[in-house]
Design a protein around this motif. Sequence first.
Motif, PDB file in Angstrom:
ATOM      1  N   GLY A  82       0.776  -1.238   0.000  1.00 17.70           N
ATOM      2  CA  GLY A  82       0.000   0.000   0.000  1.00 17.70           C
ATOM      3  C   GLY A  82       0.803   1.281   0.000  1.00 17.70           C
ATOM      4  N   VAL A  83       1.985   1.290   0.625  1.00 20.07           N
ATOM      5  CA  VAL A  83       2.746   2.523   0.745  1.00 20.07           C
ATOM      6  C   VAL A  83       3.091   3.115  -0.610  1.00 20.07           C
ATOM      7  CG1 VAL A  83       4.931   1.264   0.925  1.00 20.07           C
ATOM      8  CG2 VAL A  83       4.777   3.572   1.810  1.00 20.07           C
ATOM      9  N   PHE A  84       3.329   2.263  -1.617  1.00 22.41           N
ATOM     10  CA  PHE A  84       3.769   2.762  -2.906  1.00 22.41           C
ATOM     11  C   PHE A  84       2.614   3.144  -3.819  1.00 22.41           C
ATOM     12  CE2 PHE A  84       7.370   0.242  -1.367  1.00 22.41           C
ATOM     13  CZ  PHE A  84       8.307   1.256  -1.335  1.00 22.41           C
ATOM     14  N   GLN A  85       1.398   3.066  -3.318  1.00 21.66           N
ATOM     15  CA  GLN A  85       0.262   3.556  -4.085  1.00 21.66           C
ATOM     16  C   GLN A  85       0.043   5.054  -3.862  1.00 21.66           C
ATOM     17  OE1 GLN A  85      -3.058   1.026  -3.089  1.00 21.66           O
ATOM     18  NE2 GLN A  85      -2.231  -0.731  -4.189  1.00 21.66           N
ATOM     19  N   ARG A  86       0.815   5.668  -3.008  1.00 23.03           N
ATOM     20  CA  ARG A  86       0.703   7.103  -2.779  1.00 23.03           C
ATOM     21  C   ARG A  86       1.429   7.862  -3.880  1.00 23.03           C
ATOM     22  NH1 ARG A  86      -1.349   7.956   2.255  1.00 23.03           N
ATOM     23  NH2 ARG A  86      -1.233   6.209   3.716  1.00 23.03           N
ATOM     24  N   ASP A  87       0.922   9.074  -4.186  1.00 26.50           N
ATOM     25  CA  ASP A  87       1.588   9.866  -5.212  1.00 26.50           C
ATOM     26  C   ASP A  87       2.795  10.584  -4.623  1.00 26.50           C
ATOM     27  OD1 ASP A  87       0.792  12.482  -4.099  1.00 26.50           O
ATOM     28  OD2 ASP A  87      -1.211  12.043  -4.871  1.00 26.50           O
ATOM     29  N   PHE A  88       3.574  11.210  -5.493  1.00 22.06           N
ATOM     30  CA  PHE A  88       4.835  11.807  -5.066  1.00 22.06           C
ATOM     31  C   PHE A  88       4.640  12.891  -4.009  1.00 22.06           C
ATOM     32  CE2 PHE A  88       7.686  15.487  -5.671  1.00 22.06           C
ATOM     33  CZ  PHE A  88       8.847  14.949  -5.135  1.00 22.06           C
ATOM     34  N   VAL A  89       3.688  13.790  -4.200  1.00 27.59           N
ATOM     35  CA  VAL A  89       3.505  14.889  -3.251  1.00 27.59           C
ATOM     36  C   VAL A  89       3.109  14.341  -1.883  1.00 27.59           C
ATOM     37  CG1 VAL A  89       2.082  16.886  -2.687  1.00 27.59           C
ATOM     38  CG2 VAL A  89       3.022  16.651  -4.992  1.00 27.59           C
ATOM     39  N   ASP A  90       2.136  13.423  -1.863  1.00 27.69           N
ATOM     40  CA  ASP A  90       1.703  12.837  -0.590  1.00 27.69           C
ATOM     41  C   ASP A  90       2.845  12.070   0.060  1.00 27.69           C
ATOM     42  OD1 ASP A  90       0.290  11.775   1.515  1.00 27.69           O
ATOM     43  OD2 ASP A  90      -0.917  10.411   0.311  1.00 27.69           O
ATOM     44  N   LEU A 288      25.518  17.049 -20.569  1.00 22.07           N
ATOM     45  CA  LEU A 288      24.978  15.968 -19.744  1.00 22.07           C
ATOM     46  C   LEU A 288      23.645  15.484 -20.306  1.00 22.07           C
ATOM     47  CD1 LEU A 288      25.523  17.039 -16.018  1.00 22.07           C
ATOM     48  CD2 LEU A 288      26.574  15.112 -17.200  1.00 22.07           C
ATOM     49  N   PRO A 289      23.476  14.180 -20.471  1.00 20.47           N
ATOM     50  CA  PRO A 289      22.150  13.677 -20.849  1.00 20.47           C
ATOM     51  C   PRO A 289      21.190  13.810 -19.674  1.00 20.47           C
ATOM     52  CG  PRO A 289      23.618  11.853 -20.403  1.00 20.47           C
ATOM     53  CD  PRO A 289      24.460  13.099 -20.317  1.00 20.47           C
ATOM     54  N   ALA A 290      19.947  14.099 -19.970  1.00 19.27           N
ATOM     55  CA  ALA A 290      18.967  14.301 -18.899  1.00 19.27           C
ATOM     56  C   ALA A 290      17.565  14.019 -19.428  1.00 19.27           C
ATOM     57  CB  ALA A 290      19.048  15.717 -18.348  1.00 19.27           C
ATOM     58  N   SER A 291      16.675  13.727 -18.500  1.00 21.10           N
ATOM     59  CA  SER A 291      15.268  13.470 -18.819  1.00 21.10           C
ATOM     60  C   SER A 291      14.399  14.403 -18.005  1.00 21.10           C
ATOM     61  CB  SER A 291      14.891  12.019 -18.493  1.00 21.10           C
ATOM     62  OG  SER A 291      15.676  11.101 -19.205  1.00 21.10           O
ATOM     63  N   VAL A 292      13.273  14.810 -18.574  1.00 23.94           N
ATOM     64  CA  VAL A 292      12.293  15.598 -17.840  1.00 23.94           C
ATOM     65  C   VAL A 292      11.351  14.636 -17.126  1.00 23.94           C
ATOM     66  CG1 VAL A 292      10.335  17.186 -18.021  1.00 23.94           C
ATOM     67  CG2 VAL A 292      12.418  17.608 -19.346  1.00 23.94           C
ATOM     68  N   LEU A 293      11.319  14.730 -15.815  1.00 16.95           N
ATOM     69  CA  LEU A 293      10.514  13.836 -14.985  1.00 16.95           C
ATOM     70  C   LEU A 293       9.345  14.613 -14.403  1.00 16.95           C
ATOM     71  CD1 LEU A 293      10.056  11.145 -13.475  1.00 16.95           C
ATOM     72  CD2 LEU A 293      11.661  11.963 -11.736  1.00 16.95           C
ATOM     73  N   LEU A 294       8.139  14.140 -14.676  1.00 11.39           N
ATOM     74  CA  LEU A 294       6.918  14.750 -14.153  1.00 11.39           C
ATOM     75  C   LEU A 294       6.199  13.707 -13.306  1.00 11.39           C
ATOM     76  CD1 LEU A 294       5.655  16.417 -17.474  1.00 11.39           C
ATOM     77  CD2 LEU A 294       7.119  17.434 -15.711  1.00 11.39           C
ATOM     78  N   PRO A 295       6.528  13.581 -12.033  1.00  9.70           N
ATOM     79  CA  PRO A 295       5.967  12.496 -11.231  1.00  9.70           C
ATOM     80  C   PRO A 295       4.454  12.542 -11.094  1.00  9.70           C
ATOM     81  CG  PRO A 295       7.182  14.053  -9.856  1.00  9.70           C
ATOM     82  CD  PRO A 295       7.487  14.402 -11.272  1.00  9.70           C
ATOM     83  N   MET A 296       3.843  13.756 -11.288  1.00  9.05           N
ATOM     84  CA  MET A 296       2.390  13.875 -11.216  1.00  9.05           C
ATOM     85  C   MET A 296       1.837  14.633 -12.420  1.00  9.05           C
ATOM     86  SD  MET A 296       1.849  14.444  -7.113  1.00  9.05           S
ATOM     87  CE  MET A 296       0.059  14.402  -7.268  1.00  9.05           C
ATOM     88  N   GLY A 297       2.521  14.501 -13.540  1.00  5.44           N
ATOM     89  CA  GLY A 297       2.014  15.087 -14.768  1.00  5.44           C
ATOM     90  C   GLY A 297       2.409  16.536 -14.956  1.00  5.44           C
ATOM     91  N   LEU A 319       9.720   4.286  -8.157  1.00  3.07           N
ATOM     92  CA  LEU A 319       9.902   5.631  -8.701  1.00  3.07           C
ATOM     93  C   LEU A 319       9.556   6.697  -7.671  1.00  3.07           C
ATOM     94  CD1 LEU A 319      10.515   7.447 -11.163  1.00  3.07           C
ATOM     95  CD2 LEU A 319       8.072   7.337 -11.702  1.00  3.07           C
ATOM     96  N   VAL A 320       8.480   6.502  -6.927  1.00  2.00           N
ATOM     97  CA  VAL A 320       8.089   7.516  -5.954  1.00  2.00           C
ATOM     98  C   VAL A 320       9.125   7.600  -4.830  1.00  2.00           C
ATOM     99  CG1 VAL A 320       6.613   6.014  -4.545  1.00  2.00           C
ATOM    100  CG2 VAL A 320       6.142   8.443  -4.615  1.00  2.00           C
ATOM    101  N   TYR A 321       9.694   6.450  -4.452  1.00  2.00           N
ATOM    102  CA  TYR A 321      10.719   6.454  -3.407  1.00  2.00           C
ATOM    103  C   TYR A 321      11.978   7.168  -3.881  1.00  2.00           C
ATOM    104  CZ  TYR A 321      14.175   4.799  -0.026  1.00  2.00           C
ATOM    105  OH  TYR A 321      15.173   4.740   0.904  1.00  2.00           O
ATOM    106  N   VAL A 322      12.495   6.784  -5.054  1.00  2.00           N
ATOM    107  CA  VAL A 322      13.777   7.348  -5.473  1.00  2.00           C
ATOM    108  C   VAL A 322      13.640   8.837  -5.794  1.00  2.00           C
ATOM    109  CG1 VAL A 322      14.607   5.133  -6.310  1.00  2.00           C
ATOM    110  CG2 VAL A 322      13.552   6.700  -7.917  1.00  2.00           C
TER     111      VAL A 322
END
Length: 404
Positions: A82-90, A288-297, A319-322
């Motif tokens: 259950g813990v990993f069902q939370r979104d990034f902000v929460d 530097l190679p890089a990616s745009v990460l949008l954890p909540m869109g 993903l939410v943990y790291v």
Amino acid sequence: MRNSTRLLAPLILAALPAFAPALSQAQEATGPKPPCGGDFGSWIEGVKAEAAAMGQAPATIDAFFSSVRTDPAVLRADRAQGVFQRDFVDFSRRLISQNRIDNGRANAERYDATFDRIEADYGVPRGVLLAFWAFETDYGAVQGDFNTVNALATLAHDCRRPELFRPQLLAAIELYAQGGIEPASTTGAWAGEIGQVQMLPEDILVNGVDGDGDGRVDLKNSPRDALLSGGKMLSHLGWRPNEPWLQEITLPESMDWSQTGLDTQKPVSEWQALGVSGRSGDLGRGDLPASVLLPMGKDGPAFLAYPNFRVYFEWNQSLVYVTTAAYFANRLEGAPIYDAGNPPPGLSGEEMVRLQEKLQARGYDVGGADGILGEMTRQAVQAEQQRLGLPADAWPTRVLLDAL
């Protein structure tokens, strides 16, 4: 924690008793699984034979297994998700408390010389290790009370992921032979990690460091040993000195959302040319190679993920943990609180399972319908958003669920 196929490091969240440690999104191993299941005693005899074939002395093997037993509580913890069902902000707001920030800064001062040594020897900034130290054991305060050998034997005998745990059980025998653990009394996390930064036996054998000079590696009682060992492990996993890992950014209104996500990389200079800028401070080197990460869109927090960010997935696959750990490292290094934005509500765990089932029915491999928004699910979501003409930001909403 490290293995040839990645295992998710457990969370020990003393300040959040409602959170249960959980393995999630573990990679599927390739090749046949080692023997598992059946009568536990017979299975142990098979492990003993393998250890003997590897050169362990019979007396050492017998002593190591003399008190071993299965632990049903380990299996219950393994199934908790259950813990990993939370979104990034929460998730991040729950983990990053003012107390953890204050203790992190105090520990940075208390062990300043140790962190200087880590930065000189391994190139790992103090904020990175402080964040792991905080999340794994609250700076050593809560290291777990599961018997380590019983935990490893239970999970190696269980047929869910024996390919991950049997090598760790065999490594624990070698660690015992070297005087590093005591089978009857050594305790730690439910998945077999030991010490203040939670390392598996294989990692201790390869990366254990005597940081305080007492002639032994003691990851449970010596912060210096634990921190230096963690720094060496991150270096071993590919950490690149003097480079960033994650940086909060602002994005142009004209952003092509389909270009976001960890599976798309561009040089920083190209992102800059597209209008991406640092929210505070300059971006990393242009090459530097890089990616745009949008954890909540597109309407939530936005980050630029550099090569070092990918090393986090060698420690932990959620993903939410790291993302939270990498952001917390920034906070401990002086970065401001992120802009949470105003993202649309995410899906409940039940809705996420339904979405994953629909994606699977369309031929996508999402790693199983487990209700957790992992990278495979995000990639499938982004592809379906593109197909349906929705903003392809990989954030699943009820609009997408209904459209499917």
